[in-house]
Design an enzyme around this catalytic site. Structure first.
Site, PDB file in Angstrom:
ATOM      1  N   GLY A   1       0.863  -1.382  -0.078  1.00 43.00           N
ATOM      2  CA  GLY A   1      -0.130  -0.111   0.265  1.00 43.00           C
ATOM      3  C   GLY A   1       0.564   1.609   0.121  1.00 43.00           C
ATOM      4  N   ASP A   2       0.410   3.020   0.135  1.00 39.76           N
ATOM      5  CA  ASP A   2       0.921   3.733   0.032  1.00 39.76           C
ATOM      6  C   ASP A   2       1.808   4.235  -1.342  1.00 39.76           C
ATOM      7  OD1 ASP A   2      -0.504   4.403   2.427  1.00 39.76           O
ATOM      8  OD2 ASP A   2       1.248   3.182   3.612  1.00 39.76           O
TER       9      ASP A   2
ATOM     10  N   LYS B   1      -1.314   5.203  -5.370  1.00 39.96           N
ATOM     11  CA  LYS B   1      -2.264   5.074  -6.369  1.00 39.96           C
ATOM     12  C   LYS B   1      -2.738   6.062  -6.575  1.00 39.96           C
ATOM     13  CE  LYS B   1      -3.767   1.548  -4.011  1.00 39.96           C
ATOM     14  NZ  LYS B   1      -2.841   1.442  -2.806  1.00 39.96           N
ATOM     15  N   GLY B   2      -2.763   6.846  -5.704  1.00 41.15           N
ATOM     16  CA  GLY B   2      -3.842   8.384  -5.462  1.00 41.15           C
ATOM     17  C   GLY B   2      -3.268   8.901  -6.790  1.00 41.15           C
TER      18      GLY B   2
ATOM     19  N   GLY C   1      -6.300   5.793   2.085  1.00 41.45           N
ATOM     20  CA  GLY C   1      -5.662   7.474   2.471  1.00 41.45           C
ATOM     21  C   GLY C   1      -4.988   7.913   1.421  1.00 41.45           C
ATOM     22  N   HIS C   2      -5.489   8.155   0.493  1.00 41.44           N
ATOM     23  CA  HIS C   2      -4.688   8.635  -1.031  1.00 41.44           C
ATOM     24  C   HIS C   2      -4.205  10.133  -0.345  1.00 41.44           C
ATOM     25  CE1 HIS C   2      -5.377   4.752  -2.948  1.00 41.44           C
ATOM     26  NE2 HIS C   2      -6.683   5.381  -3.414  1.00 41.44           N
ATOM     27  N   THR C   3      -3.452  10.548  -1.032  1.00 35.93           N
ATOM     28  CA  THR C   3      -3.261  12.029  -0.876  1.00 35.93           C
ATOM     29  C   THR C   3      -3.024  12.674  -2.319  1.00 35.93           C
ATOM     30  OG1 THR C   3      -1.692  10.980   0.418  1.00 35.93           O
ATOM     31  CG2 THR C   3      -1.701  13.154  -0.149  1.00 35.93           C
TER      32      THR C   3
ATOM     33  N   GLN D   1      -4.969  -0.120  -0.480  1.00 35.57           N
ATOM     34  CA  GLN D   1      -4.112  -1.408   0.075  1.00 35.57           C
ATOM     35  C   GLN D   1      -3.388  -1.508  -0.761  1.00 35.57           C
ATOM     36  OE1 GLN D   1      -7.139  -1.401   1.994  1.00 35.57           O
ATOM     37  NE2 GLN D   1      -6.418   0.498   2.744  1.00 35.57           N
TER      38      GLN D   1
ATOM     39  N   LYS E   1       7.146   7.963  -7.532  1.00 34.96           N
ATOM     40  CA  LYS E   1       8.684   8.827  -6.564  1.00 34.96           C
ATOM     41  C   LYS E   1      10.382   7.875  -6.891  1.00 34.96           C
ATOM     42  CE  LYS E   1       6.140   8.811  -2.750  1.00 34.96           C
ATOM     43  NZ  LYS E   1       6.469   9.431  -0.871  1.00 34.96           N
TER      44      LYS E   1
ATOM     45  N   VAL F   1       8.042  10.938 -11.171  1.00 32.84           N
ATOM     46  CA  VAL F   1       9.032  11.250 -10.548  1.00 32.84           C
ATOM     47  C   VAL F   1       8.516  12.992  -9.275  1.00 32.84           C
ATOM     48  CG1 VAL F   1      10.890  10.914 -12.873  1.00 32.84           C
ATOM     49  CG2 VAL F   1       9.210  13.115 -13.003  1.00 32.84           C
TER      50      VAL F   1
END
Ligand code: GDP
Length: 437
Positions: free
Chosen positions: A12-13, A16-17, A40-42, A225, A332, A416
């Site tokens: 997760g994290d 995806k958002g 919790g998508h940012t 997730q 990232k 990126v």
């Protein structure tokens, strides 16, 4: 016809958002199929950060139909709160384009109470590290057949009798944990106001999604997730309570698996994990701290610092298999800038020798299951302005190619930076080969 599932390939994290939001630009419908307000998508829109927990990330795109599928568990208060918060920020008319499955289960206050009591009662090393939003207990009620579904909000008397049965079932658990359950009245009365609004959004979403696909709409299924948190395929018991993998999209949205054309797995260029459970490539040193700081790795729901480590290729191959990944979205990559050398876990040493598939049931035995690393050259250049693979520093390009080959899945997108434009788009499943956005 194009129906695309976007699924987290790690714990997760994975970002995806942002990725869903990019593909949403061309999608007509976005469907969440599992999980609850723990996602919790940012999203970063302009310079504004927006966190959505229950609503699909696609909610920010005008004209997009958003669906909360029956595989989800929904907290009515959180849902209304999220809609109102977005309304205050200028996103109007959301309720008109949101459809909620009347078969989705509700998270009610006793689920949250039990979740919290349980996490507090177990030893730290045994804690699952849940977000304490009541998700696990709500799914337990679903499987125990004492759940309350969103459609029952249409008739609060009927709902009250369902709540009564559920409270009876939870009573011994609450007593053992030293907690006091709310009364039926305390659960039902606060639902009156949210129920009035939610009822207008209820629908037979299985039919809605099926029709959209049949009519040629571009439909995106948004996972929550990640693969390694899936209740069947994750690092059990340190998992979430739902089917996070791509197959969960068919179940949780109510369409046949043959309706899905493409599955995209999202992976960070390294690995993170929130909460308890095995994480063999975890770094407990300056490199790990650097990843946490540079990648801003703090939970978007809980604010907890995330555990950080190198990327795990056996894990990615595992995700490729259990999800049927067609492509990878690698996020990232910019966070790795500045590392002289970058390690990649390529295999595991186990009592059965070296294995290249993820030995998922051995992961919590570090004495017998050790990651094997290869080292790759790092780079120093910032990547935020890069828009094509050719513009990447040579070592970063080599890293992307190495992961692609190691996972056995082509990279469709490289992220990126947090902003929409900070993206190298290589393949858009809705269009085929695509130019950078
Ligand atoms: P999700 O639940 O999978 O969407 O993950 P998060 O909400 O934790 O999102 C990850 C965080 O990373 C968010 O703050 C994003 O804005 C940010 N992010 C996404 N992609 C990138 C990227 O490529 N580079 C950087 N530096 N940040 C990113």
């Amino acid at each position: 016809m194009s129906a695309v599932v976007i699924v987290g390939a790690q714990w997760g994290d994975e970002g995806k958002g942002k990725v869903v939001d990019i593909y949403m630009e061309v999608a007509d419908m976005v469907v969440r199929y599992a999980g609850g307000p723990n996602a919790g998508h940012t999203l970063v829109v302009g310079d504004e950060k927006v966190i959505v927990r229950l609503l699909p990330s696609g909610i920010l795109r005008d004209g997009t139909r958003c669906v909360l599928g029956q595989g989800m568990v929904i907290d009515p208060g959180v849902l209304i709160g999220e809609i109102d918060e977005l309304g205050r920020r200028g996103y109007k008319g959301l309720e008109a384009r949101l459809s909620i499955s009347d078969r989705a289960h509700l998270i009610l206050p006793y689920h949250i109470l039990i979740d919290g009591l349980r996490e507090e009662s177990v030893r730290a090393d045994k804690a699952i590290g849940t977000t304490k939003k009541g998700i696990g207990p709500a799914y337990e009620d679903k499987v125990r057949r004492t759940g309350v579904r969103a459609g029952e909000l249409r008739d609060l008397d009927r709902l009250a009798s369902r709540v009564e049965s559920a409270l009876e079932a939870w009573a011994p658990v609450a007593a053992a944990l030293g907690g006091k359950l709310p009364s039926v009245k305390e659960v039902v009365e606060p639902l009156e106001e949210p129920a009035r609004r939610i009822v207008r959004m209820l629908d037979n979403t299985s039919m809605l999604v099926e029709r959209a696909i049949r009519d040629g709409a571009r439909v995106m299924f948004e996972g929550a997730q990640g693969t390694l948190l899936d209740v069947d395929h994750g690092t059990y018991p340190f998992v979430t309570s739902s089917s996070a993998v791509s197959g969960g999209a068919a179940i949780g949205a109510g369409v046949g698996p043959n309706r899905i054309d493409t599955v995209i797995g999202i992976t960070k260029a390294y690995t993170t994990r929130v909460g308890g459970g095995p994480f063999p490539t975890e770094l407990d040193d300056a490199d790990g701290r650097h990843l946490r700081e540079a990648g801003a790795e703090f939970g978007s729901v809980t604010g907890r610092p995330r555990r950080t480590g190198w990327i795990d290729l056996p894990g990615l191959r595992y995700a490729a298999r259990v999800n049927g990944l067609d492509g990878l979205a690698l996020t990232k990559l910019d966070v790795l800038t500045g590392f002289e050398r970058i390690k990649v876990c390529v295999a595991y040493e186990t009592p059965n020798g070296r294995v290249e598939d993820l030995p998922i049931d051995l992961l919590d035995e570090p004495q017998v299951c050790r990651p094997v690393y290869e080292e790759l050259q790092g780079w120093t250049e910032p990547l935020e302005a890069v828009r094509t693979l050719d513009e990447l520093p040579k070592a970063a390009r080599a890293y992307v190619r190495y992961l692609e080959e190691g996972a056995g899945v082509p990279v469709y997108l490289v992220s990126v930076g947090p902003r929409r434009r900070e993206t190298i788009m290589l393949h858009n499943p809705f269009f085929g080969r695509a130019a950078a956005p």
